[in-house]
Design a protein around this motif. Structure first.
Motif, short mmCIF file in Angstrom:
data_model
loop_
_atom_site.label_atom_id
_atom_site.label_comp_id
_atom_site.label_asym_id
_atom_site.label_seq_id
_atom_site.Cartn_x
_atom_site.Cartn_y
_atom_site.Cartn_z
N ASP A 151 -4.88 -5.21 -12.54
CA ASP A 151 -4.04 -4.02 -12.51
C ASP A 151 -3.72 -3.62 -11.07
OD1 ASP A 151 -3.81 -3.64 -15.26
OD2 ASP A 151 -5.79 -2.71 -15.36
N PRO A 152 -2.52 -3.07 -10.82
CA PRO A 152 -2.14 -2.70 -9.44
C PRO A 152 -2.96 -1.53 -8.94
CG PRO A 152 -0.50 -1.96 -11.02
CD PRO A 152 -1.44 -2.81 -11.80
N LEU A 153 -2.84 -1.28 -7.63
CA LEU A 153 -3.65 -0.26 -6.99
C LEU A 153 -3.22 1.16 -7.33
CD1 LEU A 153 -4.07 -1.84 -3.44
CD2 LEU A 153 -5.74 -1.76 -5.29
N ASP A 154 -2.04 1.32 -7.92
CA ASP A 154 -1.64 2.66 -8.34
C ASP A 154 -2.27 3.05 -9.68
OD1 ASP A 154 -0.27 0.94 -9.97
OD2 ASP A 154 1.72 1.73 -9.53
N LYS A 155 -3.23 2.27 -10.11
CA LYS A 155 -3.95 2.54 -11.35
C LYS A 155 -5.45 2.44 -11.06
CE LYS A 155 -4.08 1.14 -16.22
NZ LYS A 155 -3.57 0.14 -17.21
N GLY A 156 -6.18 3.51 -11.36
CA GLY A 156 -7.61 3.51 -11.11
C GLY A 156 -7.96 3.95 -9.70
N GLY A 157 -9.21 4.36 -9.53
CA GLY A 157 -9.64 4.82 -8.22
C GLY A 157 -11.15 4.88 -8.12
N ALA A 158 -11.63 5.64 -7.15
CA ALA A 158 -13.06 5.71 -6.84
C ALA A 158 -13.65 7.07 -7.14
CB ALA A 158 -13.28 5.36 -5.37
N LEU A 159 -13.01 7.87 -7.97
CA LEU A 159 -13.51 9.21 -8.25
C LEU A 159 -14.90 9.16 -8.86
CD1 LEU A 159 -13.07 12.25 -8.34
CD2 LEU A 159 -11.97 11.96 -10.57
N HIS A 160 -15.14 8.21 -9.77
CA HIS A 160 -16.45 8.13 -10.42
C HIS A 160 -17.55 7.83 -9.39
CE1 HIS A 160 -15.05 4.06 -9.95
NE2 HIS A 160 -16.18 3.54 -10.40
N ALA A 161 -17.23 7.00 -8.39
CA ALA A 161 -18.22 6.68 -7.36
C ALA A 161 -18.42 7.84 -6.40
CB ALA A 161 -17.78 5.43 -6.61
N ILE A 162 -17.34 8.56 -6.07
CA ILE A 162 -17.48 9.71 -5.17
C ILE A 162 -18.33 10.80 -5.83
CG2 ILE A 162 -16.21 11.54 -4.00
CD1 ILE A 162 -13.84 9.62 -3.75
#
Length: 984
Positions: A151-162
């Protein structure tokens, strides 16, 4: 007449007094100018830059002309040493002390610059590689639950890790701060034998490896007390790591508190506790804040405690007491191992955020710790001024004289007026404070509102309460497919965690009750190293999930060009992984690749170090098809006996073969451009994501085939399924007769519960697991081919539906092929997916004069091949070999006399078809060919003269650099000496 002799009187002796010599004042302008200790003269600058230029020139001369040296690091070290020597030489005119001083300054400043350069390079490298992920706002407002490797980078992130990092560090600090500061106070205030013992233990714990802290907490909380792996368990492990740092730093800070302050407190009658609370701790407040921040910086970057005690998840989890919770270092550690460049960018983005947090903590520590004990902030000074003003007013309050009693009404009126003035003063003082507090409160609420809005807008609109959260662990072979399915079902409200720790790890976790399902390539009840892998003490079922081929990913170059069309038989592969073939130009390998002039590069197998289902698939194939080769190897290993099928690849004692713990790790190692000659076994999906080729494997029909999805499906037509538990027998697959069949094909299982377990597996979890199973058996199989896998056949899917019905809480759907969009479903039981497999070409048939040039796996680049085969080495000296030129188009120089004469366009760069006519014994042989440029060939006859000229040039260059400052220094000394003699 009387004569009188003259009398002589001696003169008195006098002692001369001290005399004072007055030296005439020097003439104006005769004093030499004073030199500033921190200044730099023109001669100093000349010496520095001339020495640096000379060092670079001499090093370049050594590396390129005189000595056979190479490498950037070697060049830098050599240049630095030459610089030290030249700098000392040109500084000799100022004395030995000046030389030592300059050399010491250069060494210290060089080390400082090196450390600064490493820091700047690290920060720049992390932020540069993570810039693509950091540029998307969703990286800070979304988790990874809906983003797969493709999936491209405009989908998903690091909020769960932060969120996980901040939550875990906050809980860890809430445990560490009271314990750490209390222990530091004890060490400073209660000296004695016990405190010395505690200090020794604290110092020893400072060097405690983080993995031991994680294992300790895992053994106590998870295994001993039966708690689930969670963010709280990870926080406890982090507190164990932070505690000794905080204690030591706080102990040092508390020792700096002046003893006079504590003695004054004791003199006023205060107790020890009162003195600590009101004098010691407030005086060391800034230092204690620095100690807390340093401890937090240590804990925030730990990976192994979080990995052991919490586990990785792609989902946002606000509850630290339930289910796995990710952190930034764990996210970076997990994603960077993926072959997917998108996941690698996300990993560097997470590392960049973590780095920013650590830098912010250190800046905060610098700001807070920059004030010494007793130094107050602006607000503290304001409060002290207000309290002082109150004291002044209180002291200036009029008091009645002894025996004088003012009138009662006047006294009451005065007291009321004074009280009113005090209330007005207090109100006036509180107004600015209240305004600042209100302003800060509103700012914090606004920030929380913005953050909450971002969470609401960034989170997917799934109904997470429809399904119970479940978790599993196991196979890295199947992980890419499972991970994609988990991301897809997020839209339906399913929350699923999966830990790809290997098949053996997954089975053990499921057996211990730590997970709700396991994914594995091999079932329970198999004997490995003399031990039976017993099943769990509750009923289970095996559910087929996806098929695929175990491929052999390799990194091999010829003349700097990557080989992408390597062909091998199963016997040759077995000899490669048992050490019987150690060079890539071995006759057995060369015979199967007649169009390649293989290099004499060492074969470097990369194997798995963990209990792996991929290893079990490979060793099962070896044990059944090439038993003698495999048994001969196993008896040489520490096992000292035939090992048959095993999940743990045996290695020889002292072996230098790399052994790594996951499919990601082995594929990353082989994909490293510097690891020429490596080969590993891994699922085909990893080779595709790594953009690397795989071996074409010889099948029973005599064709070399790669493990594409359709070729796997063709071979799996011959799999035998055990009707009781749906486990597989692959003997027929190994010998599949179709030309398009890939022999090392198989499928993986999901191990599921068939009964409820109290406090472990309930019907609610079974409902989620059943819905997930129905998805990947039908819709999920459509994505298998594009991800490097092969979809399950209709019989396996139908059997899978029957197994899903056994899960408590499952819907128990009836199988309907019309509603299951699987590409293998055809009319009358046909398999249109396998039937559409491309038949191999004649150039991929065993014994063909030339092999196909088309690339395989994730690298379809055409490999240049010679037209007439690799040829055999010339037998007699002076005779031409019969083979054709190497793929690079360079003619081979003869080793027995004369040089190879290129023909046609063979000397042109990139030509692939020139015939090498050469004299001597090595003429067109099967060994590796080398090229030589015109400069190197012309210098062979005059090597001695060339070296002599280069040495003379170097000496002249050194003289030009060194002599001017030496001559200038001597001239300056002579002038100074002449001036002093003239003054005399």
């Amino acid at each position: 007449m009387t004569t009188t002799a003259p009398t002589t009187t001696a003169a008195p002796t006098t002692t001369a007094g001290p005399t004072t010599t007055v030296v005439a004042a020097p003439a104006a302008g005769s004093d030499p100018p004073r030199r500033r200790t921190g200044g730099r003269r023109g001669a100093d600058t000349w010496a520095l830059w001339s020495s640096l230029a000379g060092a670079l020139a001499v090093t370049a001369l050594l590396f390129h002309w005189i000595a056979p040296l190479s490498g950037v690091i070697g060049f830098a070290v050599c240049a630095w040493l030459c610089f030290l020597g030249l700098y000392a030489l040109v500084s000799r005119d100022e004395g030995r002390m000046a030389v030592r001083d300059r050399l010491a300054a250069v060494v210290v400043q060089s080390i400082a610059l090196l450390l600064l350069g490493v820091l700047v390079w690290t920060v720049s490298y992390v932020f540069w590689h993570g810039r693509t992920a950091l540029a998307h706002p969703n990286f800070f407002t979304q988790d990874l639950s809906a983003a797969g490797p493709a999936d491209p980078l405009d989908k998903g992130g690091a909020l769960h890790a932060i969120v996980g990092t901040l939550t875990q560090i906050a809980i860890g600090l809430s445990i560490t701060i009271p314990l750490g500061i209390s222990c530091a106070v004890f060490l400073g205030e209660v000296p004695g034998r016990f405190s010395r013992l505690v200090r020794t233990l604290v110092e020893a714990m400072t060097a405690l490896p983080s993995i031991l802290a994680g294992l300790f907490v895992y053994a106590v909380l998870v295994i001993g007390l039966g708690q689930s792996r969670s963010g709280f368990a990870a926080s406890v492990a982090l507190s164990v790591m932070m505690l000794p740092i905080l204690i030591r730093a706080s102990d040092v800070v508390l020792r700096l508190v002046p003893a006079s302050l504590k003695e004054a407190s004791y003199a006023l009658g205060a107790s020890r506790w009162r003195t600590v609370w009101t004098v010691t701790l407030p005086s060391a407040r800034s230092g204690l804040a620095t100690a807390v921040i340093l401890a937090a910086a240590r804990g925030i970057g730990e990976t192994s405690p979080v990995l052991l005690c919490s586990g990785y998840t792609k989902l946002l989890n606000f509850d630290p007491f339930s289910s796995p919770q990710a952190s930034l270092p764990l996210m970076a550690f997990t994603l960077v191992k993926f072959p997917s460049e998108l996941h690698v960018a996300r990993a560097f983005g997470a590392a960049a955020v973590l780095l920013a947090l650590v830098l912010a903590l250190f800046l905060l520590a610098r700001a807070v710790g920059g004030r010494g004990p007793g130094e107050l902030t602006r607000r503290q000074q304001e409060r002290r001024m207000l309290r002082s003003a109150d004291d002044v007013r209180r002291m200036q309050r009029p008091t009645a004289a002894p025996g004088h009693h003012p009138a009662q009404p006047q006294a009451q009126a005065g007291a009321q007026a004074e009280n009113q003035n005090q209330r007005q003063n207090r109100t006036a003082r509180k107004v600015p404070v209240l305004r600042r507090a209100l302003s800060r409160t509103l700012t914090l609420l606004a920030a929380l509102a913005v953050f909450g809005s971002a969470l609401a807008l960034g989170a997917p609109g799934a109904r997470a309460d429809d399904y119970r959260r479940i978790g599993g662990a196991g196979s890295t072979w199947s992980f890419n497919a499972v991970d994609q399915w988990i991301s897809n079902v997020k839209q339906y409200g399913m929350t699923i965690d999966f830990d790809p720790g290997g098949s053996t790890f997954g089975r053990n976790q499921f057996k211990n009750g730590s997970t709700d399902f396991a994914v594995t390539e091999i079932p329970y009840n198999l004997t490995d190293q003399g031990q039976v892998d017993a099943p769990p003490p509750w009923p289970i079922a095996y559910l087929p999930i996806v098929a695929g081929g175990t491929s052999f990913m390799y990194n091999l170059k010829i003349g700097g060009n990557r080989v992408t069309n390597l062909r091998l038989s199963g016997e040759t592969v077995a000899k490669l992984f048992t050490g019987q073939i150690t060079k890539w130009n071995d006759p057995a390998v060369q015979a199967e690749n007649p169009s390649l002039r293989l290099p004499e590069t060492p074969v470097r197998p990369v194997v798995r170090s963990d209990g792996s289902g991929t290893t079990a698939q490979l060793t099962s194939w070896f044990a059944k098809k090439y038993k003698s080769i495999w048994d001969d190897y196993c008896v040489k290993t520490p096992r000292k006996a035939p090992c048959a099928m095993t999940s743990w690849f045996p290695r020889l004692e002292g072996s230098s073969w790399p052994a790594l713990g996951s499919s990601d790790a082995v594929s990353k190692t082989v994909a490293n451009d510097r690891n020429d000659g490596t080969i590993t076994y891994v699922e085909y999906s990893y080779a595709l994501n790594s953009h690397f080729p795989v071996v074409k494997l010889l099948n029973s029909a005599g064709y070399y085939v790669e493990p594409a999805g359709k070729n796997v499906s063709v071979a799996l037509k011959h799999v035998q399924i055990n009707p009781g538990d749906l486990t597989q027998q692959l003997d027929g697959v190994y010998d599949a007769p179709e030309p398009a069949a890939y022999p090392l094909s198989s499928y993986s299982y999901m191990v599921v519960h068939t009964t409820e377990l109290r406090d472990s597996f309930t019907k609610d979890k079974g409902r989620t697991l059943g819905a997930f199973g129905y998805y990947f058996l039908c819709d999920g199989q459509q994505q298998a081919d594009g991800g490097g896998y092969s979809p399950l056949t209709q019989d396996l899917v139908k059997s899978g539906f029957e197994q899903l019905a056994k899960i408590p809480g499952s819907e128990g759907r009836a199988f309907d092929a019309a509603k299951c969009n699987n590409p293998t479903f055809g009319k009358n039981g046909a398999n249109p997916y396998a039937d559409s497999a491309d038949q191999p070409k004649d150039c991929d048939k065993k014994g063909s004069a030339a092999q196909c040039a088309t690339g395989t796996g994730g690298n379809k680049t055409v490999t240049p091949v010679s037209k007439g085969g690799a040829g055999a080495a010339g037998a007699d000296p002076g005779k031409a070999g019969t083979g054709t030129g190497a793929p690079t188009g360079a003619a081979a120089a003869a080793s027995g006399g004369g040089s190879g004469a290129p023909t046609g366009a063979d000397t042109a760069a990139g030509d692939q078809s020139g015939d090498g006519a050469a004299g001597g014994d090595g003429g067109g042989g099967g060994g590796q060919r080398y090229t030589a440029d015109a400069v190197a060939l012309s210098g062979v006859a005059g090597t001695g003269l060339r070296h002599t000229l280069m040495v003379l040039a170097g000496l002249l260059l050194g003289a030009v650099i060194v002599l001017p400052p030496v001559i200038a220094g001597r001239s300056a000394r002579r002038a100074a000496a002449d001036g002093s003699e003239g003054e005399r």
